[in-house]
Design a protein around this motif. Structure first.
Motif, PDB file in Angstrom:
ATOM      1  N   HIS A 144     -13.025  -1.053 -39.263  1.00 30.18           N
ATOM      2  CA  HIS A 144     -11.917  -1.869 -38.178  1.00 30.18           C
ATOM      3  C   HIS A 144     -11.058  -2.810 -39.030  1.00 30.18           C
ATOM      4  N   TYR A 145      -9.667  -2.996 -38.364  1.00 31.28           N
ATOM      5  CA  TYR A 145      -8.908  -3.792 -38.910  1.00 31.28           C
ATOM      6  C   TYR A 145      -9.248  -5.573 -38.579  1.00 31.28           C
ATOM      7  N   ASP A 146     -10.396  -5.643 -38.603  1.00 29.56           N
ATOM      8  CA  ASP A 146     -10.768  -7.223 -38.227  1.00 29.56           C
ATOM      9  C   ASP A 146     -11.449  -8.117 -39.389  1.00 29.56           C
ATOM     10  N   TYR A 147     -11.562  -9.282 -39.081  1.00 31.37           N
ATOM     11  CA  TYR A 147     -12.019 -10.189 -39.995  1.00 31.37           C
ATOM     12  C   TYR A 147     -13.313  -9.746 -40.856  1.00 31.37           C
ATOM     13  N   GLY A 148     -14.130  -9.438 -39.957  1.00 31.70           N
ATOM     14  CA  GLY A 148     -15.443  -9.217 -40.491  1.00 31.70           C
ATOM     15  C   GLY A 148     -15.420  -8.163 -41.385  1.00 31.70           C
ATOM     16  N   SER A 149     -14.622  -6.962 -41.098  1.00 29.20           N
ATOM     17  CA  SER A 149     -14.370  -5.893 -42.300  1.00 29.20           C
ATOM     18  C   SER A 149     -13.888  -6.466 -43.437  1.00 29.20           C
ATOM     19  N   GLY A 150     -12.880  -7.487 -43.275  1.00 31.23           N
ATOM     20  CA  GLY A 150     -12.343  -7.983 -44.574  1.00 31.23           C
ATOM     21  C   GLY A 150     -13.426  -8.422 -45.400  1.00 31.23           C
ATOM     22  N   VAL A 151     -14.455  -9.367 -44.861  1.00 24.71           N
ATOM     23  CA  VAL A 151     -15.529  -9.790 -45.478  1.00 24.71           C
ATOM     24  C   VAL A 151     -16.174  -8.845 -46.172  1.00 24.71           C
ATOM     25  N   LYS A 152     -16.668  -7.943 -45.598  1.00 26.52           N
ATOM     26  CA  LYS A 152     -17.404  -6.821 -46.020  1.00 26.52           C
ATOM     27  C   LYS A 152     -16.872  -5.949 -47.357  1.00 26.52           C
ATOM     28  N   GLY A 153     -15.469  -5.810 -46.896  1.00 30.33           N
ATOM     29  CA  GLY A 153     -14.747  -4.895 -47.908  1.00 30.33           C
ATOM     30  C   GLY A 153     -14.531  -5.623 -49.276  1.00 30.33           C
ATOM     31  N   MET A 154     -14.262  -6.922 -49.094  1.00 32.29           N
ATOM     32  CA  MET A 154     -13.958  -7.549 -50.158  1.00 32.29           C
ATOM     33  C   MET A 154     -15.196  -7.808 -50.988  1.00 32.29           C
ATOM     34  N   ARG A 155     -16.440  -8.142 -50.433  1.00 33.53           N
ATOM     35  CA  ARG A 155     -17.644  -8.086 -51.082  1.00 33.53           C
ATOM     36  C   ARG A 155     -17.999  -7.170 -52.014  1.00 33.53           C
ATOM     37  N   LEU A 156     -17.589  -5.601 -51.187  1.00 35.71           N
ATOM     38  CA  LEU A 156     -17.928  -4.444 -51.910  1.00 35.71           C
ATOM     39  C   LEU A 156     -17.127  -4.452 -53.241  1.00 35.71           C
ATOM     40  N   LEU A 157     -15.540  -4.764 -53.070  1.00 35.54           N
ATOM     41  CA  LEU A 157     -14.914  -4.833 -54.079  1.00 35.54           C
ATOM     42  C   LEU A 157     -15.236  -5.567 -55.333  1.00 35.54           C
ATOM     43  N   LEU A 158     -15.590  -6.678 -55.110  1.00 33.43           N
ATOM     44  CA  LEU A 158     -16.077  -7.739 -55.958  1.00 33.43           C
ATOM     45  C   LEU A 158     -17.256  -7.077 -56.735  1.00 33.43           C
ATOM     46  N   GLU A 159     -17.948  -6.352 -56.000  1.00 30.33           N
ATOM     47  CA  GLU A 159     -19.331  -6.014 -56.708  1.00 30.33           C
ATOM     48  C   GLU A 159     -18.882  -4.889 -57.618  1.00 30.33           C
ATOM     49  N   ARG A 160     -18.093  -3.964 -57.096  1.00 32.36           N
ATOM     50  CA  ARG A 160     -17.635  -2.650 -57.957  1.00 32.36           C
ATOM     51  C   ARG A 160     -16.760  -3.268 -59.179  1.00 32.36           C
ATOM     52  N   ASP A 161     -16.149  -4.203 -59.125  1.00 25.75           N
ATOM     53  CA  ASP A 161     -15.409  -4.561 -60.110  1.00 25.75           C
ATOM     54  C   ASP A 161     -14.910  -6.011 -59.958  1.00 25.75           C
ATOM     55  N   PRO A 162     -15.612  -7.004 -60.957  1.00 32.54           N
ATOM     56  CA  PRO A 162     -15.585  -8.438 -60.742  1.00 32.54           C
ATOM     57  C   PRO A 162     -14.131  -8.790 -61.449  1.00 32.54           C
ATOM     58  N   ALA A 163     -13.583  -7.811 -62.088  1.00 33.53           N
ATOM     59  CA  ALA A 163     -12.429  -8.255 -62.647  1.00 33.53           C
ATOM     60  C   ALA A 163     -10.955  -7.979 -61.916  1.00 33.53           C
TER      61      ALA A 163
END
Lengths: 337, 337
Positions: free
Chosen positions: A226-245
DNA sequence: TTGAAAGCGATACCAT
DNA sequence: ATGGTATCGCTTTCAA
């Protein structure tokens, strides 16, 4: 089952004024009627406390002067999507000017869906504005079977090429902001993509991909529901995990961007120093975060207004132009990128 | 003005099935009808593509099976008040169970107000749920003149003692949180009071004042117009100006508390270290701030559901009990106080 | 200019 | 069990 109290009718006015119902109707609507008759009738109207029965009028006129507004968001739309409300307000203002009543109908369950279908087909509305319809939504069938004047907000389902629509150029705006992220030196640009079951989500992702061209890396796309705050948190964690740079992020909504921002802060990244971040919607989120978000402005009120015009035009006899129109979405550059 | 396409009626079904309209009506609604007649009619219904005309049904039955939902907030209600949406959802769910269609009507202008009044009186709805009415709102007159079954959310205007209502104990909850602030050692406790033109705002302030008793200091009350973030910022600045030593704040809403929190941070105060802060609503704001807000939980969905029941009960013949009911509002203690 | 009457689509009563 | 008919409240010919 008690009946509602009996109310005065045109008949009662006629009796009280000593004229026929036809004459009463003529003063109510407009037509030739003598001054004395008019005076007597107007007095009678006040005397009997007349309140017109719109349901009867609708039956006779085959016009209710009402337009339905149906939002097919997946649940609790009013709670987090800031656009729906603004679209409603825009549509209402435009319909109001044309003396039409906008009635908005909530669809949360299958039961709602069916009942709303009946409501739309029962003559209670002259047309309907439909937000975020998917191909399989039963409402679509109801509308097309009945040839109910309608307008979609957002791309209409592929099947339905006869209903006009209004939306924004999701793909173009996504391409623009992504390109700018690249132009300002970001090299590892990711996206938090949401709502991939509807056109807005799909198109924003497509624009992101198109802007990156050969450098597009599917690893850097985090898919969230969804387009919500919680999804932003989850999504960003995923991204940082996949590429810290990672050094650039396009979030599919401001709420997502806000969640991402908080997550970046927790991870010790600065914005826009370490990471450039862009949102979408230009909602209140964008100016409440620290730093304020660069984002894509959605002209939500205008969208509603145009949808209303699309209906009104059909009601006054124009053929529904199957084409749609896309409203411009200026990019607002604030501080986050 | 083109008329909508002609649609099949009960008459057409009767003709196609070779029976009378009465018999058709009986299979549609329920009544004695032979198996063969029923079969023929059901086939005919499909054949002619029958869609019932609810407007005609409404006229005859004097029942629309629809209930209006009118929110009289001052402008753009859907945009920032998180409760309205939840109340709507709760009401809709309850009405849906009883097979009633909830139609929500936006009131933004005087023109809207008048048109909605006509709509409510025209027989399009069997009752109405009214949120945040003020005494002078014309809707009130329409409802009471027509004896339209109705339910208020929030205290009804003083004039109107015949319409049932549902709300929360604003005053009691305000007293409870304020007392707790005092009990945890806060000595200079202020309030950011909003919406003092409506009962919710007035009652929250009254509760605050009652809890403080003799120690109440009017200087420590900052009055702001709305329950929004911006008002929180403004209110907190005012409070800090008036008393830099302030160590406790009761904000009339979570959005206000969020604005206050940001302002406190900018002023170099820690929460809950230097200042204890409590919000109201238990909205998404409360869990998105850092620290999370202690706040008063509003059972918005239940409020909507109860309002719906209040209507449904009147529709099934019960006398409107003029009394109201207040739903419990647990205080949620998180981290900000 | 006005009155009488027909009709919008559905339901319910009263005979049969 | 079914058909015919009146009715809900309003608008709109058609005559007068």
């Amino acid at each position: 089952m008690p009946q509602p109290p009996k109310r005065a009718t045109v008949h009662d006015i006629a009796a009280a004024a000593g004229v026929s119902r036809g004459t009463v109707s003529r003063v109510l609507n407009g037509g030739y009627v003598s001054a004395e008759a008019r005076a007597a009738i107007e007095a009678a109207i006040l005397e009997v406390g007349y309140v017109p029965n719109t349901a009867a009028r609708t039956l006779k006129m085959r016009r209710s002067q009402a337009v339905g507004f149906v939002a097919l968001e997946p649940h609790s739309l009013f709670l987090d999507d800031p656009n729906i409300g603004a679209i409603m307000l825009g549509a209402n203002a435009a319909l109001s000017l044309a003396d039409h009543q906008m009635v908005s109908l909530v669809v949360e369950s299958a039961r709602d869906m069916e009942r709303v279908g009946r409501y739309l087909s029962g003559g209670f509305v002259d047309g309907a504005i439909v937000v975020s319809a998917r191909t399989h939504d039963p409402i679509i069938r109801v509308i097309s079977d009945l040839r109910l004047p309608a307008a979609f907000v957002g791309h209409p389902p592929d099947l339905e090429r006869t209903i006009p629509y209004v939306g924004i150029d999701n793909q173009g705006s996504a391409r623009a902001v992504t390109a700018r992220l690249a132009a300002t030196g970001r090299r590892r640009i990711g996206m938090i993509a949401a709502a991939l079951d509807r056109d807005s989500g799909i198109d924003r992702l497509a624009g992101f991909r198109a802007a990156l061209g050969a450098t597009f890396d599917p690893e850097l796309v985090a898919e969230v529901p969804h387009y919500d705050y919680g999804s932003g948190v989850k999504g960003m964690r995923l991204l940082l995990e996949r590429d810290p740079a990672i050094d650039g992020v396009f979030a599919a909504s401001d709420a997502i961007a806000a969640g991402a921002l908080e997550t970046l802060r927790e991870a010790g990244r600065t914005v826009p120093g370490d990471v450039g971040l862009v949102g979408f919607d230009d909602s209140t989120w964008a100016v409440r975060t620290q730093p304020q978000l660069s984002t894509v402005h959605q002209p939500a009120k205008e969208i509603g207004a145009v949808a209303a015009q699309l209906i009104l035009r059909q009601l006054s006899g124009e053929q529904p132009t199957p084409a749609g129109q896309l409203l411009p979405t200026p990019v607002i550059w604030r501080d986050s990128a």
